[in-house]
Each structure stands twice: as structure tokens, then as C-alpha cells.
Write a protein that holds these residues in place. Structure first.
Motif, PDB file in Angstrom:
ATOM      1  N   LYS A  76      49.788  45.791  44.501  1.00 14.03           N
ATOM      2  CA  LYS A  76      49.896  44.431  43.976  1.00 14.03           C
ATOM      3  C   LYS A  76      49.206  43.452  44.914  1.00 14.03           C
ATOM      4  CE  LYS A  76      53.444  41.215  42.235  1.00 14.03           C
ATOM      5  NZ  LYS A  76      54.903  41.025  42.064  1.00 14.03           N
ATOM      6  N   GLY A  77      48.427  42.504  44.347  1.00 14.30           N
ATOM      7  CA  GLY A  77      47.759  41.489  45.149  1.00 14.30           C
ATOM      8  C   GLY A  77      47.282  40.344  44.280  1.00 14.30           C
ATOM      9  N   SER A  78      46.867  39.221  44.926  1.00 16.82           N
ATOM     10  CA  SER A  78      46.445  38.050  44.167  1.00 16.82           C
ATOM     11  C   SER A  78      45.546  37.165  45.015  1.00 16.82           C
ATOM     12  CB  SER A  78      47.666  37.257  43.688  1.00 16.82           C
ATOM     13  OG  SER A  78      48.380  36.736  44.793  1.00 16.82           O
ATOM     14  N   ASN A  79      44.884  36.218  44.366  1.00 15.95           N
ATOM     15  CA  ASN A  79      44.094  35.181  45.039  1.00 15.95           C
ATOM     16  C   ASN A  79      44.083  33.920  44.183  1.00 15.95           C
ATOM     17  OD1 ASN A  79      41.954  36.749  43.307  1.00 15.95           O
ATOM     18  ND2 ASN A  79      41.008  34.759  43.758  1.00 15.95           N
ATOM     19  N   VAL A  80      43.905  32.784  44.825  1.00 13.62           N
ATOM     20  CA  VAL A  80      43.761  31.528  44.105  1.00 13.62           C
ATOM     21  C   VAL A  80      42.394  31.519  43.436  1.00 13.62           C
ATOM     22  CG1 VAL A  80      43.627  29.015  44.313  1.00 13.62           C
ATOM     23  CG2 VAL A  80      45.314  30.309  45.639  1.00 13.62           C
ATOM     24  N   ALA A  81      42.349  31.175  42.164  1.00 13.17           N
ATOM     25  CA  ALA A  81      41.105  31.206  41.402  1.00 13.17           C
ATOM     26  C   ALA A  81      40.093  30.224  41.993  1.00 13.17           C
ATOM     27  CB  ALA A  81      41.374  30.870  39.946  1.00 13.17           C
ATOM     28  N   ILE A  82      38.868  30.675  42.174  1.00 10.85           N
ATOM     29  CA  ILE A  82      37.828  29.810  42.719  1.00 10.85           C
ATOM     30  C   ILE A  82      37.374  28.788  41.687  1.00 10.85           C
ATOM     31  CG2 ILE A  82      35.440  29.780  43.575  1.00 10.85           C
ATOM     32  CD1 ILE A  82      35.975  32.452  44.908  1.00 10.85           C
ATOM     33  N   PHE A  83      37.212  29.224  40.454  1.00 10.62           N
ATOM     34  CA  PHE A  83      36.721  28.314  39.413  1.00 10.62           C
ATOM     35  C   PHE A  83      37.728  27.212  39.113  1.00 10.62           C
ATOM     36  CE2 PHE A  83      36.317  27.101  34.926  1.00 10.62           C
ATOM     37  CZ  PHE A  83      35.003  26.640  34.926  1.00 10.62           C
ATOM     38  N   SER A 118      46.640  52.675  35.345  1.00  5.44           N
ATOM     39  CA  SER A 118      47.437  51.796  34.494  1.00  5.44           C
ATOM     40  C   SER A 118      47.592  50.466  35.231  1.00  5.44           C
ATOM     41  CB  SER A 118      48.809  52.416  34.211  1.00  5.44           C
ATOM     42  OG  SER A 118      49.625  51.515  33.491  1.00  5.44           O
ATOM     43  N   ASN A 119      47.121  49.385  34.628  1.00  3.24           N
ATOM     44  CA  ASN A 119      47.030  48.094  35.311  1.00  3.24           C
ATOM     45  C   ASN A 119      47.711  46.990  34.516  1.00  3.24           C
ATOM     46  OD1 ASN A 119      44.696  49.075  37.230  1.00  3.24           O
ATOM     47  ND2 ASN A 119      44.018  49.523  35.152  1.00  3.24           N
ATOM     48  N   GLU A 120      47.978  45.895  35.226  1.00  2.00           N
ATOM     49  CA  GLU A 120      48.450  44.670  34.594  1.00  2.00           C
ATOM     50  C   GLU A 120      47.794  43.494  35.295  1.00  2.00           C
ATOM     51  OE1 GLU A 120      52.598  42.450  33.208  1.00  2.00           O
ATOM     52  OE2 GLU A 120      52.646  44.040  34.708  1.00  2.00           O
ATOM     53  N   TYR A 121      47.239  42.546  34.519  1.00  2.00           N
ATOM     54  CA  TYR A 121      46.574  41.369  35.068  1.00  2.00           C
ATOM     55  C   TYR A 121      47.277  40.120  34.548  1.00  2.00           C
ATOM     56  CZ  TYR A 121      43.010  44.921  35.834  1.00  2.00           C
ATOM     57  OH  TYR A 121      42.357  46.063  36.212  1.00  2.00           O
ATOM     58  N   ARG A 122      47.535  39.169  35.464  1.00  3.85           N
ATOM     59  CA  ARG A 122      48.251  37.952  35.091  1.00  3.85           C
ATOM     60  C   ARG A 122      47.698  36.756  35.867  1.00  3.85           C
ATOM     61  NH1 ARG A 122      54.555  39.395  35.773  1.00  3.85           N
ATOM     62  NH2 ARG A 122      53.816  39.980  37.857  1.00  3.85           N
ATOM     63  N   THR A 154      47.434  39.821  30.211  1.00  2.48           N
ATOM     64  CA  THR A 154      46.742  40.780  29.340  1.00  2.48           C
ATOM     65  C   THR A 154      47.681  41.871  28.842  1.00  2.48           C
ATOM     66  OG1 THR A 154      46.125  42.253  31.170  1.00  2.48           O
ATOM     67  CG2 THR A 154      44.611  40.458  30.640  1.00  2.48           C
ATOM     68  N   GLY A 155      48.847  42.018  29.464  1.00  2.59           N
ATOM     69  CA  GLY A 155      49.708  43.155  29.171  1.00  2.59           C
ATOM     70  C   GLY A 155      49.231  44.382  29.931  1.00  2.59           C
ATOM     71  N   ASP A 156      49.846  45.508  29.662  1.00  2.00           N
ATOM     72  CA  ASP A 156      49.458  46.747  30.327  1.00  2.00           C
ATOM     73  C   ASP A 156      48.089  47.199  29.827  1.00  2.00           C
ATOM     74  OD1 ASP A 156      51.817  46.792  31.709  1.00  2.00           O
ATOM     75  OD2 ASP A 156      52.842  48.065  30.251  1.00  2.00           O
ATOM     76  N   ASP A 157      47.268  47.698  30.749  1.00  2.00           N
ATOM     77  CA  ASP A 157      45.920  48.124  30.395  1.00  2.00           C
ATOM     78  C   ASP A 157      45.597  49.435  31.085  1.00  2.00           C
ATOM     79  OD1 ASP A 157      43.077  47.575  29.391  1.00  2.00           O
ATOM     80  OD2 ASP A 157      42.784  47.828  31.548  1.00  2.00           O
ATOM     81  N   THR A 158      44.946  50.342  30.365  1.00  2.00           N
ATOM     82  CA  THR A 158      44.526  51.637  30.907  1.00  2.00           C
ATOM     83  C   THR A 158      43.016  51.640  31.068  1.00  2.00           C
ATOM     84  OG1 THR A 158      46.371  52.783  29.862  1.00  2.00           O
ATOM     85  CG2 THR A 158      44.506  54.126  30.552  1.00  2.00           C
ATOM     86  N   ARG A 159      42.566  52.037  32.271  1.00  2.00           N
ATOM     87  CA  ARG A 159      41.129  52.068  32.555  1.00  2.00           C
ATOM     88  C   ARG A 159      40.732  53.463  33.003  1.00  2.00           C
ATOM     89  NH1 ARG A 159      39.579  46.485  35.632  1.00  2.00           N
ATOM     90  NH2 ARG A 159      37.549  47.495  35.556  1.00  2.00           N
TER      91      ARG A 159
END
Length: 249
Positions: free
Chosen positions: A110-117, A156-160, A173-178
Motif C-alpha cells: 500500500k502507498g500513495s502520493n499527492v497528485a501533481i496535476f 489484484s489491485n485497488e486504486y483510489r 476503480t474497485g478491485d482490478d486484475t492485471r
């Protein structure tokens, strides 16, 4: 006189028999001992095991405005622990060892960053599981095995996205499989009959994907293109079924 003659005759008879007795008691000829038989660890057979360790997923986000174009939204590492299991089969030809393996792991990267845009938002990614389906080629130095591996990987990923000011959920996005590819290298040590312990490193190349984020009400929030690479370091314990763990020649 007769007694003297009898004694003398007896002594002569004993003297004549002595060489025959000595010949009977002579040492037997030396026979060379058979050569020592060397023991060689046998890596062939089905095996099952458990693994655990650490991983990091590198994700870079690009914001895709509805009007067109691309804007860099920053990168972050999602780090954490992992535990799982593996099952496979190996066959040995001389010092070369070939194999196939399937591995499945639970993860908490798990990790995050402040959006640049748009710094009002924080982008977060999480990997909660992954699987590897690989082939192996190795070199055995008796009970030590060095190998490389490669094949397919799935995560298996989740993006928020969260509002920085309130930490409220803004988009998901919900759960995502790549699906992607994996290459790795490892070393394994056979420390007991049918048991081995090893350490392994894997790098996962996951494809870039474009996601549509929705807000909590289900409406459109944003489009993001997200890249992903994953690095894994795990310790492994395997048990091999069937056949002796030690072959002799």
C-alpha cells in the motif's frame, strides 16, 4: 634304550608336521576394499511449499483530461508484506534441473502520493494478492540449486483517490486484475531428505492500464493511466514428494 628311541622319533615327527601347520596359519591374501559410494541430492519430483517476505509495487499515474492530452500525476511505491504457497515439479538431467511452478500469495502492498496535476487529491494504490506461473532452469551443485525463472504474473489491485483536506474518498476503480510477465532468480538448499529452503527474487512487469474512476455516488470522477512494476523478495520452504531425496552412483 627303547624309550630314548621312541622320544626321538616323536620329536622328529613333530618337527616334520610344524611346516604344514605354519602353512595353514599363514595370513590370507589382502583384498582391496570397495570404493566409497558418493551421495548426490536428487531434485526430481513434485513439491509443495510455503513462502513469505516483502514486496514493493511502483505505480506512476497520468491524468487524462476529457478534453485530451496527458498530465503527469506523480509516482509512489506501495510496500508491505506477503505470504503464500507454491506447488511445482522438477526433473534433473545430470547437473541441470528443469521445472514448472504455480505460486499464489496474499499481499498488503500500500502507498500513495499527492497528485501533481491537482494537489487537492491524494492517489493511492494497493496490491492485495498476486500469482506467478513460471518455468525454471537451474544448475545443481549437489544439494545446492541455483536457478532462473520466467513466465506470467497476475496482480489484484485497488486504486483510489482521496481529498487531501478531509481524507474523504473522492474516486475509486474497485478491485482490478492485471496480467503481465515475471523474471526471477533463486537459490535453494536441500538440508534434509525431501526438505529444502531457499531465497528468491522476482520482478513483475505489468502492463499500463487506463482506468475510469467514479465518485462515491457512482458518477464520473477522472480518467487515469497507471503503470505498475513489482519487486518481490521471499524466503521459501519446500517438501518434495516421492522417490529418495538422495541418489547414489
Amino acid at each position: 634304550m627303547k624309550k630314548v628311541l621312541l622320544v626321538t622319533a616323536s620329536l622328529i615327527a613333530l618337527g616334520a608336521a610344524a611346516p604344514a601347520v605354519a602353512a595353514d596359519l599363514a595370513a590370507r591374501p589382502y583384498t582391496k576394499a570397495p570404493p566409497m559410494v558418493a551421495a548426490v541430492y536428487d531434485w526430481s519430483g513434485f513439491y509443495i511449499g510455503a513462502n513469505g517476505g516483502w514486496g514493493t509495487s511502483r505505480s506512476c499515474w497520468d491524468f487524462l483530461p476529457v478534453a485530451g492530452g496527458v498530465a503527469n500525476d506523480g509516482c509512489h511505491d506501495a510496500d508491505g508484506g506477503t505470504i503464500g504457497g507454491q506447488v511445482g515439479y522438477r526433473w534433473q538431467a545430470g547437473t541441470w534441473v528443469f521445472g514448472v511452478e504455480a505460486q499464489g500469495n496474499w499481499a498488503d502492498f500500500k502507498g500513495s502520493n499527492v497528485a501533481i496535476f491537482d494537489p487537492r487529491f491524494r492517489n493511492e494504490s494497493r496490491v492485495d494478492a498476486f500469482g506467478l506461473f513460471t518455468g525454471q532452469v537451474g544448475y545443481a551443485a549437489n544439494n545446492v540449486l541455483f536457478y532462473v525463472k520466467g513466465g506470467a504474473a497476475v496482480t489484484s489491485n485497488e486504486y483510489r483517490s482521496f481529498a487531501v483536506a478531509t481524507n474523504a474518498l473522492a474516486g475509486v476503480t474497485g478491485d482490478d486484475t492485471r496480467w503481465g510477465g515475471v523474471v526471477g532468480v533463486g537459490i535453494e538448499y536441500g538440508f534434509a531428505p525431501n526438505w529444502s529452503f531457499g531465497v528468491e527474487y522476482n520482478h513483475l512487469f505489468m502492463q499500463d492500464r487506463t482506468y475510469t474512476f467514479t465518485n462515491p455516488a457512482g458518477g464520473f470522477f477522472a480518467n487515469e493511466r497507471i503503470s505498475q512494476d513489482v519487486d518481490l523478495v521471499t524466503a521459501r520452504l519446500n517438501y518434495k514428494f516421492g522417490g529418495p531425496a538422495i541418489a547414489r552412483y
